[in-house]
Scaffold this motif. Structure first.
Motif, PDB file in Angstrom:
ATOM      1  N   LEU A  23      39.154  40.059  42.892  1.00  0.00           N
ATOM      2  CA  LEU A  23      39.030  38.507  42.830  1.00  0.00           C
ATOM      3  C   LEU A  23      37.963  37.730  43.323  1.00  0.00           C
ATOM      4  N   LEU A  24      37.581  38.122  44.606  1.00  0.00           N
ATOM      5  CA  LEU A  24      36.665  37.519  45.345  1.00  0.00           C
ATOM      6  C   LEU A  24      35.248  37.877  44.676  1.00  0.00           C
ATOM      7  N   HIS A  25      35.018  39.038  44.285  1.00  0.00           N
ATOM      8  CA  HIS A  25      33.855  39.473  43.585  1.00  0.00           C
ATOM      9  C   HIS A  25      33.419  38.721  42.604  1.00  0.00           C
ATOM     10  N   ASN A  26      34.712  38.494  41.619  1.00  0.00           N
ATOM     11  CA  ASN A  26      34.564  37.574  40.158  1.00  0.00           C
ATOM     12  C   ASN A  26      34.173  36.263  40.774  1.00  0.00           C
ATOM     13  N   VAL A  27      34.853  35.695  41.870  1.00  0.00           N
ATOM     14  CA  VAL A  27      34.704  34.410  42.232  1.00  0.00           C
ATOM     15  C   VAL A  27      33.265  33.947  42.441  1.00  0.00           C
TER      16      VAL A  27
END
Length: 391
Positions: free
Chosen positions: A82-86
């Motif tokens: 999730l953090l990577h995609n954000v």
């Protein structure tokens, strides 16, 4: 001594007498356990709650500078995804309201560590009885950006009304999660003079619940290559129910002045990350509530009580037949008008604590009869001059 001077003299001494009696009564109420339910109820009440619960300051505008992502019950691998995609959407700041105290899968933790140690990511920790609970040392570096996520240091009050941006403990100053997020977002625009103000508790300016902010779920983020709303924004990751906004889900949920039931039993009404979002909005917009100082409250209480006693003592002598009805009508009108004034000031971001002023004035008036008995005794024994006994 002329009549007017006698009236003012009696009003002054009646005020002192009533303040003394109120002190005795409040001391008994606070210290006797039988009165605990009543004293606790008053501790958890504020006119601020009426202002927010009745939506008197409601604004339909949605804040687009702050975006909230629901982390639901994601595992650590999903969170790092999730953090990577954000990050692909180029947010200016990412704040994550979650603590990873223990080391689990070494490989997954290393992937999560890569995301949590990026320059624009703010991690959180918490105080539990002045002991700090934070991420495991293998997950975040010592110099990674952190802030405490505690929303309430007052154990006597369950309602989150106030905010402390900086906490001093053992000669060390700790910064709140929301303050670190706001400072990172504003950069050189951050007003450093605020830090002295935020060492003390200040009222939180509430803008609304999760529906006042853009919110996304894990699946919505993962299914999109890039989300324009996240570009150059503050992105806060935290738990906001499963499904989103579930009113029966009380995990990491707190009581706030926005609760639809300001008095009596109710369920917690706002998730922690939403409260953080409200605080961040208050900080980045420099939109604070001015709290009227205690000395002004005390001065207003004395002035209003004195002139109320002047009026009611005069009426009790000149119109004794009409006095009781008149007293109740005037007390009611005063209460309504003063509450209206305090709510009007709240719309102007001025918080005047009206409850003590109203309560002390109303109760002081009720002691006039008892004061009259006292002056009668003093008049007979010591020839005490009084407005009640001019003849």
């Amino acid at each position: 001594m002329n009549t007017r001077k006698l009236l003012y003299k009696d009003a002054f001494f009646c005020m002192l007498f009533s303040f003394f009696m109120l002190f005795i009564v409040s001391f008994i109420v606070i210290n006797m356990s039988v009165f605990n339910p009543f004293s606790n109820a008053f501790k958890d009440f504020s006119f601020l709650d009426i202002f927010y619960s009745e939506k008197l300051g409601d604004d339909t505008t949605i804040n687009t500078d702050i975006v909230i992502i629901n982390i639901e019950h994601l595992d650590r691998f999903e969170l790092q995804e999730l953090l990577h995609n954000v990050q692909k959407s180029n947010p200016k700041v990412i704040g994550i309201d979650a603590i990873f105290r223990q080391q689990k899968d070494v490989f997954v933790d290393s992937l999560l560590a890569v995301e949590l140690n990026k320059d624009n990511v703010i991690n959180s920790y918490a105080f539990y009885d002045n002991v700090i609970t934070k991420n495991h040392s293998s997950i975040t570096k010592v110099n990674a950006l952190h802030g405490y996520s505690n929303l309430n240091f007052d154990k006597q009050n369950n309602v989150i009304r106030n905010y402390q941006g900086f906490k001093k403990l053992n000669d060390t100053i700790y910064e709140a999660f929301s303050a670190v997020v706001a400072k990172k977002y504003l950069g050189n625009l951050w007003d450093s003079s605020l830090e002295k103000k935020l060492v003390k508790e200040i009222p939180i300016k509430y803008y609304g619940d999760y529906n006042k902010y853009l919110t996304y779920s894990y699946s919505e983020i993962m299914e999109s290559e890039k989300i324009d709303a996240l570009d150059n924004a503050i992105v806060l990751l935290g738990y906001i129910g499963q499904p989103l906004g579930n009113i029966y889900d009380i995990e990491d949920k707190h009581f706030t002045p926005l609760n639809s039931r300001p008095i009596g039993k109710s369920a917690p009404d706002m998730f922690g990350i939403i409260i953080q979002a409200n605080i961040v909005q208050m900080l980045i917009t420099n939109d604070f509530i001015y709290l009227v100082p205690k000395y002004i409250i005390a001065l207003l209480t004395i002035i209003i009580t004195f002139f109320a006693l002047v009026y009611f003592i005069a009426k009790s002598v000149k119109s004794p037949a009409k006095y009781m009805l008149l007293k109740k009508v005037v007390q009611l009108l005063f209460t309504i008008i003063f509450i209206w004034i305090s709510l009007f000031l709240m719309k102007k971001n001025i918080y005047l604590k009206a409850a003590p002023i109203i309560a002390i004035m109303l109760l002081s008036v009720e002691f006039i009869a008892l004061y009259k008995i006292l002056t009668n005794y003093l008049n007979k024994k010591y020839s005490w001059k009084s407005y009640f006994f001019q003849n």
